[in-house]
Design a protein around this motif. Structure first.
Motif, mmCIF file in Angstrom:
data_model
loop_
_atom_site.group_PDB
_atom_site.id
_atom_site.type_symbol
_atom_site.label_atom_id
_atom_site.label_comp_id
_atom_site.label_asym_id
_atom_site.label_seq_id
_atom_site.Cartn_x
_atom_site.Cartn_y
_atom_site.Cartn_z
ATOM 1 N N LEU A 6 0.947 -1.269 0.024
ATOM 2 C CA LEU A 6 0.043 0.037 0.038
ATOM 3 C C LEU A 6 0.833 1.197 0.065
ATOM 4 C CD1 LEU A 6 -2.840 1.340 0.318
ATOM 5 C CD2 LEU A 6 -2.537 1.073 2.902
ATOM 6 N N LYS A 7 0.626 2.250 -0.761
ATOM 7 C CA LYS A 7 1.263 3.381 -0.954
ATOM 8 C C LYS A 7 0.440 4.630 -1.514
ATOM 9 C CE LYS A 7 3.677 1.291 -4.066
ATOM 10 N NZ LYS A 7 4.457 0.910 -5.299
ATOM 11 N N PRO A 8 1.111 5.794 -1.228
ATOM 12 C CA PRO A 8 0.151 7.057 -1.621
ATOM 13 C C PRO A 8 -0.434 6.937 -2.798
ATOM 14 C CG PRO A 8 2.198 7.589 -0.246
ATOM 15 C CD PRO A 8 2.480 6.241 -0.567
ATOM 16 N N ASN A 63 -17.166 5.115 13.495
ATOM 17 C CA ASN A 63 -15.841 5.185 14.122
ATOM 18 C C ASN A 63 -14.754 4.612 13.410
ATOM 19 O OD1 ASN A 63 -16.636 6.649 16.491
ATOM 20 N ND2 ASN A 63 -17.341 4.730 17.766
ATOM 21 N N MET A 64 -14.798 3.741 12.777
ATOM 22 C CA MET A 64 -14.039 3.037 11.895
ATOM 23 C C MET A 64 -13.801 4.089 10.741
ATOM 24 S SD MET A 64 -11.191 1.086 11.353
ATOM 25 C CE MET A 64 -11.536 -0.365 12.185
ATOM 26 N N GLY A 65 -14.752 4.597 10.196
ATOM 27 C CA GLY A 65 -14.827 5.638 8.986
ATOM 28 C C GLY A 65 -14.057 6.907 9.384
ATOM 29 N N HIS A 66 -14.275 7.461 10.608
ATOM 30 C CA HIS A 66 -13.547 8.579 11.085
ATOM 31 C C HIS A 66 -12.068 8.282 11.412
ATOM 32 C CE1 HIS A 66 -13.588 11.765 14.485
ATOM 33 N NE2 HIS A 66 -12.296 11.882 13.609
ATOM 34 N N ALA A 67 -11.508 6.960 11.896
ATOM 35 C CA ALA A 67 -10.388 6.617 11.995
ATOM 36 C C ALA A 67 -9.669 6.369 10.768
ATOM 37 C CB ALA A 67 -10.335 5.475 12.865
ATOM 38 N N LEU A 68 -10.233 5.801 9.697
ATOM 39 C CA LEU A 68 -9.483 5.461 8.409
ATOM 40 C C LEU A 68 -9.566 7.065 7.739
ATOM 41 C CD1 LEU A 68 -11.108 2.062 7.612
ATOM 42 C CD2 LEU A 68 -8.635 2.698 8.112
ATOM 43 N N ALA A 69 -10.390 7.602 7.620
ATOM 44 C CA ALA A 69 -10.673 8.984 6.871
ATOM 45 C C ALA A 69 -9.376 9.776 7.458
ATOM 46 C CB ALA A 69 -12.095 9.684 7.113
ATOM 47 N N MET A 70 -9.143 9.727 8.790
ATOM 48 C CA MET A 70 -8.246 10.660 9.394
ATOM 49 C C MET A 70 -6.605 10.095 9.020
ATOM 50 S SD MET A 70 -7.610 11.233 13.523
ATOM 51 C CE MET A 70 -7.133 9.369 13.744
ATOM 52 N N LEU A 71 -6.505 8.768 9.043
ATOM 53 C CA LEU A 71 -5.098 8.074 8.771
ATOM 54 C C LEU A 71 -5.041 8.294 7.368
ATOM 55 C CD1 LEU A 71 -5.313 5.138 11.531
ATOM 56 C CD2 LEU A 71 -3.935 7.552 11.575
ATOM 57 N N CYS A 72 -5.841 8.071 6.561
ATOM 58 C CA CYS A 72 -5.615 8.031 4.916
ATOM 59 C C CYS A 72 -5.566 9.609 4.528
ATOM 60 C CB CYS A 72 -7.057 7.523 4.350
ATOM 61 S SG CYS A 72 -7.133 5.862 4.262
ATOM 62 N N ALA A 73 -5.984 10.428 5.183
ATOM 63 C CA ALA A 73 -5.514 12.007 4.987
ATOM 64 C C ALA A 73 -3.944 12.033 5.106
ATOM 65 C CB ALA A 73 -6.490 12.845 5.532
ATOM 66 N N ILE A 74 -3.565 11.483 6.316
ATOM 67 C CA ILE A 74 -2.176 11.804 6.704
ATOM 68 C C ILE A 74 -1.261 11.058 5.612
ATOM 69 C CG2 ILE A 74 -0.651 11.084 8.478
ATOM 70 C CD1 ILE A 74 -2.874 11.546 10.768
ATOM 71 N N GLY A 124 -1.960 10.052 2.670
ATOM 72 C CA GLY A 124 -2.071 10.341 1.224
ATOM 73 C C GLY A 124 -2.868 9.087 0.583
ATOM 74 N N TYR A 125 -3.695 8.360 1.083
ATOM 75 C CA TYR A 125 -4.523 7.420 0.693
ATOM 76 C C TYR A 125 -5.776 8.040 0.309
ATOM 77 C CZ TYR A 125 -0.798 4.357 2.929
ATOM 78 O OH TYR A 125 0.293 4.098 3.430
ATOM 79 N N ASN A 129 -5.889 -0.750 -7.792
ATOM 80 C CA ASN A 129 -4.995 -0.329 -6.477
ATOM 81 C C ASN A 129 -6.150 0.207 -5.253
ATOM 82 O OD1 ASN A 129 -2.752 -0.771 -8.014
ATOM 83 N ND2 ASN A 129 -2.763 1.316 -8.713
ATOM 84 N N CYS A 130 -6.911 -0.638 -5.184
ATOM 85 C CA CYS A 130 -7.932 -0.679 -3.940
ATOM 86 C C CYS A 130 -8.214 -1.835 -3.161
ATOM 87 C CB CYS A 130 -9.398 -0.374 -4.511
ATOM 88 S SG CYS A 130 -10.624 0.141 -3.194
ATOM 89 N N ILE A 131 -8.001 -1.561 -1.733
ATOM 90 C CA ILE A 131 -7.924 -2.590 -0.593
ATOM 91 C C ILE A 131 -9.084 -2.639 0.435
ATOM 92 C CG2 ILE A 131 -6.389 -3.842 1.144
ATOM 93 C CD1 ILE A 131 -3.977 -2.597 -0.184
#
Length: 340
Positions: free
Chosen positions: A61-63, A74-85, A87-88, A142-144
């Motif tokens: 997995l890469k940007p 809650n998982m949506g919030h967490a993943l959205a936040m981390l994906c933003a950081i 570059g996903y 390129n989607c997981i």
């Protein structure tokens, strides 16, 4: 000391002595593990981080790549936040039961929301959400799909972080833990760690009435994010000593009691955990240290659990009256103890 990344702020959440749930005369002490202190305000920050790290190892997995996941919030919030950081691109599959605030959070971090509007044969949207997430992963380059329900990486997140933190915070003296079933991940990870350390640790799993993680027939319920219409692969039932199903009424009353008694504004799953803990404490005879893993903040539920009109619309307005009665009884009991 400062953090170099938001990722470094995930975990190491505080443990709070909950005096309103404890019984000092019998040396029973109840503690709340406040997962709302994670940067995404929930226990799912830990799972999301570990799922992404595992995807980086397994799939490269890469940007620029995409992550898709079915979630109730809650998982949506967490993943959205981390994906933003990182570059996903994030695609979040939600349903109409999800509070509007949760969808807005995903969009605020640049995520895409896909809404599933038709329930399955049980009246739940979960199976259809999962099917849509898998379809998007299969048809998008390129989607997981991380699959929080069956991916053991989500269990590892709590085996290697939440469990050890609880033990360290109580200097190893943990007699019981009360945890929401949810997708099974944090219950299984914490239970596995505690049981390996001391098999006598009593593990109580909690889910809404109508959820079937621990069996039964699915019935739609109002508690968001803590119940399922199927048994997930990540639930390790052999590690759970006792299961409790909690009604919406008791769960939401539990939320309001935590706010009034402890100054904690938490979600519905925390209210159900507090209710289960009260019942457990009542029947205990021996001294004990009991830890409640309280999953998330109540901020996302201000228009539901903490809204008088919403409660009235769902015929739950009388829980507030019941709380007044319970508070009066508690105060009278406290005064009686002081006079002894």
């Amino acid at each position: 000391m400062y953090a170099n990344s938001l990722v470094e702020l995930i975990g190491n959440t505080p443990l709070l002595h909950l005096r309103s749930l404890s019984n000092e005369q019998r040396n029973i002490r109840v503690f709340g593990k406040l997962e709302c202190h994670n940067p995404g305000y929930s226990v799912k920050d830990r799972s999301a981080l570990q799922l992404l790290r595992q995807a980086e190892r397994d799939y490269g997995l890469k940007p620029g790549w995409s992550i898709v996941e079915s979630t109730s919030g809650n998982m949506g919030h967490a993943l959205a936040m981390l994906c933003a950081i990182h570059g996903y691109r994030f695609i979040c599959v939600l349903d109409p039961k999800t509070p509007k605030a949760n969808a807005n959070v995903v969009r605020a971090f640049g995520g895409q929301v896909e809404m599933v509007n038709q329930p399955d044969e049980t009246g739940s949207y979960q199976k259809k959400r999962i099917a849509v997430a898998k379809s998007l992963a299969a048809t998008t380059p390129n989607c997981i799909n991380l699959d929080q329900y069956n991916n053991p990486a989500a269990i590892d997140a709590h085996y290697y972080s939440t469990g050890p933190e609880i033990v360290n915070q109580l200097s190893g003296k943990v007699d019981a833990v009360v945890v929401s079933a949810s997708t099974g991940s944090h219950l299984s990870g914490i239970a596995r760690y505690l049981k390996e350390r001391d098999s006598r640790t009593h593990v109580i799993g909690v889910e809404p009435e109508g959820s079937v993680v621990f069996g039964g027939v699915y019935v739609p319920h109002l508690q968001n994010g803590s119940g399922l219409s199927f048994k997930p692969g990540n639930i390790l039932t052999d590690l759970v000593d006792e299961t409790v199903k909690v009604s919406d009424r008791h769960a939401f009353a539990g939320c309001h009691r935590l706010a009034l008694d402890e100054g904690l504004l938490l979600g519905g799953s925390s209210g159900s955990i507090a209710h289960a803990a009260r019942c457990y404490v009542e029947r205990l005879n021996d001294p004990a240290n009991i830890v409640l893993v309280l999953p998330d903040s109540g901020v996302k539920y201000l228009e539901t659990i903490y809204d008088d009109e919403w409660l009235s619309a769902h015929r739950l307005h009388d829980i507030l009256r019941d709380l007044d009665t319970a508070t009066e009884a508690t105060e009278a009991h406290a005064l009686a103890l002081e006079s002894l």
